[in-house]
Design a protein around this motif. Structure first.
Motif: not given
Length: 321
Positions: A87-95, A129-133
Motif C-alpha cells: 500500500a503506497v499511502i503518500p499522506c497517511f490517514p489519522y496520523a 508512506t511519506m513524512d509521517l506525523h
C-alpha cells in the motif's frame, strides 16, 4: 520491470499516473463504484496472480471512503493470489491521532494504530508512506514500513527559488518538528529556530513563543502538514514582528480545510509550498500563494527499489549536500 502491477485508488489519480509514467508502466485496470446504499465496490480488471502489486491511495478528500476503498483493493488483490501487496499511502490517514496526549484523555482512541491494524488484516504486506506525523507510527505495524521524506525535494526548491537562501533561518512552528528543521538547516548550513505553541483545543492556538533570532533574515517555516493553517499564519505574524524580512512556508501535506485558504490569502507569506501528496489544483485556483513540489519521482524510485530488492534508505542517505 516484470511481475509488477500498479493500481490507483480514486483519491489522487494524477499522482498515480505521474508515478506510473516515471516507472514506464501503465496503471492496472480497476473499477470502483458505490451501491445505492453507499457501500464501496471494487473490481480488479486484470490478473494479479503471482504479481508484485502496488496500490497508490492517499489519505485525503473523502478520507473514510478512500480508506475503505484501499482496504477492499488490498484484500481483493490478496485473495486473487498476488505474491505481495504494497500500500503506497503518500499522506497517511489519522496520523495525528497517534497517542493519548493528556492525563484526562484516558478514553481517547489511538486511531493511527487502528488504521495500521486494518491495513494488516486486509492483507497488506508492506507500507510505503511519506513524512509521517510521528515516525513512531511505524511501530504500530508488524509488517515493513518505509517512511519516505520530502526533504530532498524541499532542499532543491529552496535553493532554486529563494535567492537569499544563504541568509535564511529554518523555523519549526512547534517543538515536535525540531528534528525535521535541524536536518534541513544542517544541509543548507544555516541556523534554525522554533516556536513553542500552547493550544486551548484542537485547531486553535492560544499562545506562541519564538525561540531563536530571525531579525533581518528570510524565515522558512517547515512542517509536515497544515490543516486549517491557524498555526502557520500565527507563526508568520510572530516571525515578521520579530524582524524577519520575508516568510515562506514549506509543508509536505497541504490539507487546507475550513478557513485555510482565506487565512493564507490574508497572511504575509511570500509563498506556501506543498508537495502533491494531496491534490492542490482546486486550492491553487483560489490562492496564488500556493506552489506545488512534485514528489512522484521519490515514490516511483521507492517502488522500483522495493520491487528489485534494493535499499530504499539509500535514497535519503546519499542526497548531495
Amino acid at each position: 520491470m516484470p511481475n509488477i502491477v500498479l493500481f490507483s485508488g480514486s483519491s489522487h489519480q494524477d499522482l498515480s499516473q505521474r508515478v506510473a509514467d516515471r516507472l514506464g508502466l501503465e496503471l492496472g485496470k480497476v473499477v470502483t463504484k458505490k451501491f445505492s446504499n453507499q457501500e464501496t465496490s471494487v473490481e480488479i480488471g486484470e490478473s494479479v496472480r503471482g504479481e508484485d502489486v502496488y496500490i497508490i491511495q492517499s489519505g485525503c478528500g473523502e478520507i473514510n471512503d478512500n480508506l475503505m476503498e484501499l482496504l477492499i483493493m488490498i484484500n481483493a488483490c490478496k485473495i486473487a493470489s498476488s505474491s505481495r501487496v504494497t500500500a503506497v499511502i503518500p499522506c497517511f490517514p489519522y496520523a495525528r491521532q497517534d497517542k493519548k496526549d493528556k492525563v484526562g484523555e484516558s478514553r481517547a482512541p489511538i486511531s493511527a494504530k487502528l488504521v495500521a491494524n486494518m491495513l494488516s488484516v486486509a492483507g497488506a504486506d508492506h507500507i510505503i508512506t511519506m513524512d509521517l506525523h510521528a515516525s513512531q507510527i511505524q511501530g504500530f505495524f508488524d509488517i515493513p514500513v518505509d517512511n519516505l521524506y520530502a526533504e530532498p525535494a524541499v532542499l532543491q526548491w529552496i535553493r532554486e527559488n529563494i535567492t537569499e537562501w544563504r541568509n535564511c533561518i529554518i523555523v519549526s512552528p512547534d517543538a515536535g518538528g525540531a528534528k525535521r528543521v535541524t536536518s534541513i538547516a544542517d544541509r543548507l548550513n544555516v541556523e534554525f529556530a522554533l516556536i513553542h505553541k500552547e493550544r486551548k483545543k484542537a485547531n486553535e492556538v492560544d499562545r506562541m513563543v519564538l525561540v531563536g533570532d530571525v531579525k533581518d533574515r528570510v524565515a522558512i517555516l517547515v512542517d509536515d502538514m497544515a490543516d486549517t493553517c491557524g498555526t502557520i499564519c500565527h507563526a508568520a505574524d510572530k516571525l515578521l514582528s520579530a524582524g524577519a524580512t520575508k516568510v515562506y512556508a514549506i509543508l509536505t501535506h497541504g490539507i487546507f480545510s475550513g478557513p485555510a485558504i482565506s487565512r493564507i490569502n490574508s497572511a504575509a507569506f511570500e509563498a506556501v509550498v506543498v508537495t502533491n501528496t494531496i491534490p492542490q489544483e482546486d486550492k491553487m485556483k483560489h490562492c496564488s500563494k500556493i506552489q506545488v513540489i512534485d514528489i512522484s519521482m521519490i515514490l516511483a524510485e521507492a517502488i522500483r527499489r522495493t520491487h528489485n530488492g534494493e535499499s530504499v534508505s539509500y535514497l535519503f542517505s546519499h542526497v548531495p549536500l
